[in-house]
Design a protein around this motif. Structure first.
Motif, PDB file in Angstrom:
ATOM      1  N   HIS A 140       2.015  -8.310   3.470  1.00  0.00           N
ATOM      2  CA  HIS A 140       1.211  -7.323   4.203  1.00  0.00           C
ATOM      3  C   HIS A 140       2.089  -6.492   5.130  1.00  0.00           C
ATOM      4  CE1 HIS A 140      -1.362  -5.805   7.451  1.00  0.00           C
ATOM      5  NE2 HIS A 140      -2.346  -5.817   6.575  1.00  0.00           N
ATOM      6  N   ASP A 141       2.905  -7.152   5.945  1.00  0.00           N
ATOM      7  CA  ASP A 141       3.709  -6.439   6.939  1.00  0.00           C
ATOM      8  C   ASP A 141       4.757  -5.535   6.289  1.00  0.00           C
ATOM      9  OD1 ASP A 141       2.241  -7.786   8.803  1.00  0.00           O
ATOM     10  OD2 ASP A 141       3.789  -9.267   9.271  1.00  0.00           O
ATOM     11  N   ALA A 142       5.298  -5.970   5.148  1.00  0.00           N
ATOM     12  CA  ALA A 142       6.375  -5.217   4.507  1.00  0.00           C
ATOM     13  C   ALA A 142       5.882  -4.013   3.722  1.00  0.00           C
ATOM     14  CB  ALA A 142       7.166  -6.141   3.574  1.00  0.00           C
ATOM     15  N   THR A 143       4.589  -3.939   3.462  1.00  0.00           N
ATOM     16  CA  THR A 143       4.080  -2.866   2.604  1.00  0.00           C
ATOM     17  C   THR A 143       3.108  -1.929   3.304  1.00  0.00           C
ATOM     18  OG1 THR A 143       2.300  -4.317   1.797  1.00  0.00           O
ATOM     19  CG2 THR A 143       4.338  -4.247   0.506  1.00  0.00           C
ATOM     20  N   SER A 144       2.776  -2.200   4.561  1.00  0.00           N
ATOM     21  CA  SER A 144       1.750  -1.400   5.252  1.00  0.00           C
ATOM     22  C   SER A 144       2.139   0.076   5.309  1.00  0.00           C
ATOM     23  CB  SER A 144       1.507  -1.942   6.657  1.00  0.00           C
ATOM     24  OG  SER A 144       2.691  -1.894   7.436  1.00  0.00           O
ATOM     25  N   HIS A 145       3.405   0.357   5.623  1.00  0.00           N
ATOM     26  CA  HIS A 145       3.831   1.758   5.740  1.00  0.00           C
ATOM     27  C   HIS A 145       3.867   2.452   4.377  1.00  0.00           C
ATOM     28  CE1 HIS A 145       7.340  -0.686   4.961  1.00  0.00           C
ATOM     29  NE2 HIS A 145       8.040   0.371   4.618  1.00  0.00           N
ATOM     30  N   ILE A 146       4.127   1.692   3.307  1.00  0.00           N
ATOM     31  CA  ILE A 146       4.124   2.283   1.965  1.00  0.00           C
ATOM     32  C   ILE A 146       2.705   2.659   1.562  1.00  0.00           C
ATOM     33  CG2 ILE A 146       4.609   1.862  -0.482  1.00  0.00           C
ATOM     34  CD1 ILE A 146       6.893   0.074   0.359  1.00  0.00           C
ATOM     35  N   VAL A 147       1.752   1.767   1.833  1.00  0.00           N
ATOM     36  CA  VAL A 147       0.352   2.069   1.524  1.00  0.00           C
ATOM     37  C   VAL A 147      -0.120   3.280   2.324  1.00  0.00           C
ATOM     38  CG1 VAL A 147      -2.015   1.191   1.628  1.00  0.00           C
ATOM     39  CG2 VAL A 147      -0.163  -0.316   0.895  1.00  0.00           C
ATOM     40  N   ASP A 148       0.281   3.379   3.595  1.00  0.00           N
ATOM     41  CA  ASP A 148      -0.091   4.538   4.414  1.00  0.00           C
ATOM     42  C   ASP A 148       0.410   5.838   3.783  1.00  0.00           C
ATOM     43  OD1 ASP A 148      -1.343   2.942   6.268  1.00  0.00           O
ATOM     44  OD2 ASP A 148       0.342   2.901   7.676  1.00  0.00           O
ATOM     45  N   HIS A 149       1.638   5.830   3.295  1.00  0.00           N
ATOM     46  CA  HIS A 149       2.193   7.035   2.677  1.00  0.00           C
ATOM     47  C   HIS A 149       1.503   7.361   1.359  1.00  0.00           C
ATOM     48  CE1 HIS A 149       5.572   8.298   5.224  1.00  0.00           C
ATOM     49  NE2 HIS A 149       5.690   7.030   5.548  1.00  0.00           N
ATOM     50  N   LEU A 150       1.147   6.334   0.593  1.00  0.00           N
ATOM     51  CA  LEU A 150       0.420   6.575  -0.653  1.00  0.00           C
ATOM     52  C   LEU A 150      -0.930   7.226  -0.363  1.00  0.00           C
ATOM     53  CD1 LEU A 150       1.137   3.292  -2.660  1.00  0.00           C
ATOM     54  CD2 LEU A 150       1.827   5.604  -3.306  1.00  0.00           C
ATOM     55  N   LEU A 151      -1.634   6.710   0.637  1.00  0.00           N
ATOM     56  CA  LEU A 151      -2.937   7.280   0.991  1.00  0.00           C
ATOM     57  C   LEU A 151      -2.781   8.711   1.513  1.00  0.00           C
ATOM     58  CD1 LEU A 151      -4.625   4.178   2.681  1.00  0.00           C
ATOM     59  CD2 LEU A 151      -5.288   5.261   0.521  1.00  0.00           C
ATOM     60  N   ALA A 152      -1.741   8.930   2.309  1.00  0.00           N
ATOM     61  CA  ALA A 152      -1.514  10.281   2.830  1.00  0.00           C
ATOM     62  C   ALA A 152      -1.224  11.263   1.704  1.00  0.00           C
ATOM     63  CB  ALA A 152      -0.356  10.265   3.827  1.00  0.00           C
ATOM     64  N   SER A 153      -0.597  10.781   0.636  1.00  0.00           N
ATOM     65  CA  SER A 153      -0.251  11.671  -0.476  1.00  0.00           C
ATOM     66  C   SER A 153      -1.485  12.199  -1.195  1.00  0.00           C
ATOM     67  CB  SER A 153       0.650  10.939  -1.471  1.00  0.00           C
ATOM     68  OG  SER A 153      -0.090  10.014  -2.259  1.00  0.00           O
ATOM     69  N   LEU A 154      -2.619  11.500  -1.058  1.00  0.00           N
ATOM     70  CA  LEU A 154      -3.842  11.964  -1.706  1.00  0.00           C
ATOM     71  C   LEU A 154      -4.351  13.257  -1.090  1.00  0.00           C
ATOM     72  CD1 LEU A 154      -5.781   8.596  -2.151  1.00  0.00           C
ATOM     73  CD2 LEU A 154      -4.492   9.876  -3.867  1.00  0.00           C
ATOM     74  N   LYS A 155      -3.914  13.561   0.123  1.00  0.00           N
ATOM     75  CA  LYS A 155      -4.345  14.782   0.805  1.00  0.00           C
ATOM     76  C   LYS A 155      -3.465  15.979   0.463  1.00  0.00           C
ATOM     77  CE  LYS A 155      -5.888  11.941   4.706  1.00  0.00           C
ATOM     78  NZ  LYS A 155      -5.719  11.669   6.150  1.00  0.00           N
ATOM     79  N   ILE A 156      -2.385  15.721  -0.307  1.00  0.00           N
ATOM     80  CA  ILE A 156      -1.430  16.774  -0.654  1.00  0.00           C
ATOM     81  C   ILE A 156      -1.602  17.122  -2.129  1.00  0.00           C
ATOM     82  CG2 ILE A 156       1.016  17.390  -0.762  1.00  0.00           C
ATOM     83  CD1 ILE A 156       1.533  15.235   1.344  1.00  0.00           C
ATOM     84  N   PRO A 157      -1.654  18.410  -2.481  1.00  0.00           N
ATOM     85  CA  PRO A 157      -1.730  18.766  -3.911  1.00  0.00           C
ATOM     86  C   PRO A 157      -0.611  18.109  -4.716  1.00  0.00           C
ATOM     87  CG  PRO A 157      -2.069  20.701  -2.546  1.00  0.00           C
ATOM     88  CD  PRO A 157      -1.671  19.576  -1.606  1.00  0.00           C
ATOM     89  N   ALA A 158      -0.917  17.707  -5.928  1.00  0.00           N
ATOM     90  CA  ALA A 158       0.006  16.904  -6.735  1.00  0.00           C
ATOM     91  C   ALA A 158       1.355  17.568  -6.924  1.00  0.00           C
ATOM     92  CB  ALA A 158      -0.609  16.608  -8.107  1.00  0.00           C
ATOM     93  N   ASP A 159       1.395  18.905  -6.940  1.00  0.00           N
ATOM     94  CA  ASP A 159       2.659  19.578  -7.196  1.00  0.00           C
ATOM     95  C   ASP A 159       3.443  19.880  -5.926  1.00  0.00           C
ATOM     96  OD1 ASP A 159       0.863  21.366  -6.228  1.00  0.00           O
ATOM     97  OD2 ASP A 159       1.362  22.983  -7.638  1.00  0.00           O
ATOM     98  N   GLU A 160       2.958  19.388  -4.762  1.00  0.00           N
ATOM     99  CA  GLU A 160       3.632  19.685  -3.508  1.00  0.00           C
ATOM    100  C   GLU A 160       4.211  18.458  -2.816  1.00  0.00           C
ATOM    101  OE1 GLU A 160       1.172  21.880  -0.874  1.00  0.00           O
ATOM    102  OE2 GLU A 160       0.638  23.416  -2.362  1.00  0.00           O
ATOM    103  N   GLY A 161       3.708  17.263  -3.135  1.00  0.00           N
ATOM    104  CA  GLY A 161       4.114  16.084  -2.398  1.00  0.00           C
ATOM    105  C   GLY A 161       5.251  15.331  -3.060  1.00  0.00           C
ATOM    106  N   HIS A 162       5.819  14.363  -2.313  1.00  0.00           N
ATOM    107  CA  HIS A 162       6.836  13.476  -2.890  1.00  0.00           C
ATOM    108  C   HIS A 162       6.234  12.679  -4.036  1.00  0.00           C
ATOM    109  CE1 HIS A 162      10.010  14.199  -0.042  1.00  0.00           C
ATOM    110  NE2 HIS A 162       9.172  14.047   0.956  1.00  0.00           N
ATOM    111  N   ILE A 163       4.947  12.330  -3.874  1.00  0.00           N
ATOM    112  CA  ILE A 163       4.249  11.552  -4.887  1.00  0.00           C
ATOM    113  C   ILE A 163       3.247  12.483  -5.554  1.00  0.00           C
ATOM    114  CG2 ILE A 163       2.710   9.590  -5.269  1.00  0.00           C
ATOM    115  CD1 ILE A 163       3.950   8.331  -2.797  1.00  0.00           C
ATOM    116  N   GLY A 164       3.193  12.506  -6.844  1.00  0.00           N
ATOM    117  CA  GLY A 164       2.264  13.390  -7.508  1.00  0.00           C
ATOM    118  C   GLY A 164       2.621  13.592  -8.964  1.00  0.00           C
TER     119      GLY A 164
END
Length: 267
Positions: A140-164
């Motif tokens: 849990h502790d080692a992945t919390s920040h990764i999950v936060d970034h994954l969720l944040a990526s949903l707010k960014i258009p697929a062709d603009e974010g690091h993830i997409g």
């Protein structure tokens, strides 16, 4: 899949000189960013990072006596590689600015700095009774920040974010939301490691697909401690024993991608 066991002490002595950073010593086990923030004396072992990444091995196991710096090196490696970190990128870059990897291997440094999702786990329980809970909390502790970034990526258009790089935005959303749902259960699922097992499998698969097949990095400190308990103590409750074996089997098959069943050896 290739694995490799290295003698940490020999690797460090051949990859480092006598450069020392900081102005005082402190005892105990402290993360590398905290040591840098407190300006603690540290021998510069950063060139060993190049040896690790250039080795060509997918799995490496570092062996050395207690107190030789394995945990500190692992922490430094995590902060060097991590695309997502609780320590800001510019802060980490400042820490590395005086290290040999930056000053003597700048091209290599820039090639890999802050480029990969890193899951840095600590498998050291205080007692065998809390081993299952400790392993789950570490995930849990080692992945919390990764999950936060994954969720944040949903707010960014697929062709603009690091993830997409998913085939469709809806498929990407479903995978990330499923990972987030599993992550939310980790704190409440205190009796079993089953959720942690499934979560790790889904997180790594989602990162792999969202990032176009680019690699993720899993670093595990004190990997052997829970298994050592199982080998040395005969009065461990079966529920605790099965839980520990379960997460190790999951890591060997899903993370290390090695076919292995520890049940026979550890029961």
């Amino acid at each position: 899949m290739t694995s490799y066991t290295c003698n940490y002490t020999d690797s460090m002595s051949t990859a480092t000189g006598t450069t020392v950073h900081g102005d005082h010593f402190i005892p105990g086990r402290v993360s590398w960013p905290d040591l840098m923030r407190m300006n603690v004396k540290l021998v510069d072992k950063s060139l060993a990072i190049e040896r690790v990444l250039e080795s060509g091995y997918y799995i490496m196991v570092a062996l050395a006596p207690p107190g030789s710096g394995k945990s500190t090196f692992l922490s430094m490696l995590a902060e060097y590689l991590a695309l997502y970190s609780k320590v800001p990128r510019e802060t980490r870059l400042g820490y590395f600015g005086k290290y040999d990897l930056y000053t003597k291997r700048r091209g290599f440094f820039d090639e890999h700095f802050a480029k990969y999702p890193v899951i840095h786990l600590d498998f050291s329980p205080q007692t065998i009774e809390d081993a299952s809970m400790r392993l789950r909390e570490s995930v849990h502790d080692a992945t919390s920040h990764i999950v936060d970034h994954l969720l944040a990526s949903l707010k960014i258009p697929a062709d603009e974010g690091h993830i997409g790089l998913y085939p469709t935005a809806s498929a990407r959303r479903r995978a990330i939301e499923h990972v987030a749902d599993l992550f939310g259960r980790l704190k409440s699922d205190s009796a079993y490691l089953h959720t942690a097992n499934i979560f790790m499998e889904n997180l790594l698969a989602t990162l792999h697909m969202c990032r176009g097949g680019n690699k993720s990095v899993v670093l595990i400190d004190e990997l052997e401690k829970p298994i050592a308990y199982l080998q040395c103590l005969s009065d461990i409750p079966q529920g605790v024993r099965r839980g520990i074996i379960s997460i190790y089997n999951t890591f060997y098959t899903s993370v290390f991608m090695v076919s292995c069943d520890l049940s026979t050896d550890c029961n």
